[in-house]
Design a protein around this motif. Structure first.
Motif, short mmCIF file in Angstrom:
data_model
loop_
_atom_site.label_atom_id
_atom_site.label_comp_id
_atom_site.label_asym_id
_atom_site.label_seq_id
_atom_site.Cartn_x
_atom_site.Cartn_y
_atom_site.Cartn_z
N GLN A 199 -7.32 65.38 -45.91
CA GLN A 199 -7.59 66.82 -45.82
C GLN A 199 -7.45 67.30 -44.39
O GLN A 199 -7.81 66.62 -43.44
N PHE A 209 1.96 69.78 -48.18
CA PHE A 209 0.54 70.12 -48.26
C PHE A 209 0.23 71.00 -49.46
O PHE A 209 1.06 71.80 -49.88
N ILE A 210 -0.98 70.84 -49.99
CA ILE A 210 -1.48 71.68 -51.09
C ILE A 210 -2.68 72.46 -50.55
O ILE A 210 -3.57 71.88 -49.92
N PHE A 211 -2.68 73.78 -50.79
CA PHE A 211 -3.82 74.61 -50.38
C PHE A 211 -4.99 74.33 -51.31
O PHE A 211 -4.86 74.43 -52.53
N LYS A 250 -9.01 77.67 -43.72
CA LYS A 250 -8.24 77.23 -44.89
C LYS A 250 -8.14 75.71 -44.86
O LYS A 250 -7.94 75.11 -43.81
N LEU A 307 5.05 72.55 -44.30
CA LEU A 307 3.74 72.88 -44.86
C LEU A 307 3.82 72.97 -46.38
O LEU A 307 3.02 72.36 -47.09
N TYR A 313 -6.26 72.30 -46.45
CA TYR A 313 -5.07 71.78 -47.12
C TYR A 313 -5.21 70.28 -47.34
O TYR A 313 -5.96 69.61 -46.60
N LYS A 314 -4.50 69.75 -48.34
CA LYS A 314 -4.52 68.33 -48.64
C LYS A 314 -3.08 67.83 -48.74
O LYS A 314 -2.21 68.54 -49.25
#
Length: 70
Positions: free
Chosen positions: A18, A55-57, A2, A51, A4-5
């Protein structure tokens, strides 16, 4: 894996950096996540609220593993 950004600056990392999610665990209701930068140089351990706040998935990246004959 996965990916995340970062939504905003976090622990010295710039917005947009990232990360790969490499491990997650739960102990007595407390979730812990370990992320590594895309170049795998640095590691960050965060709880569930950090998280979701920072963070963005982005998505899932497939990893190709080559096998060598021994």
């Amino acid at each position: 894996m996965k990916v995340y950004k970062l939504k905003r600056k976090f622990r010295g990392y710039k917005k947009g950096t990232q990360f790969y999610l490499v491990a997650q665990s739960e102990f007595i209701g407390v979730k812990e996540f370990v992320l590594r930068t895309k170049d795998l140089a640095d590691r960050v351990s965060v709880n569930e609220s950090e998280l979701f706040q920072n963070f963005i998935f982005i998505g899932v990246k497939t990893v190709n593993v080559e096998q060598k004959d021994i």
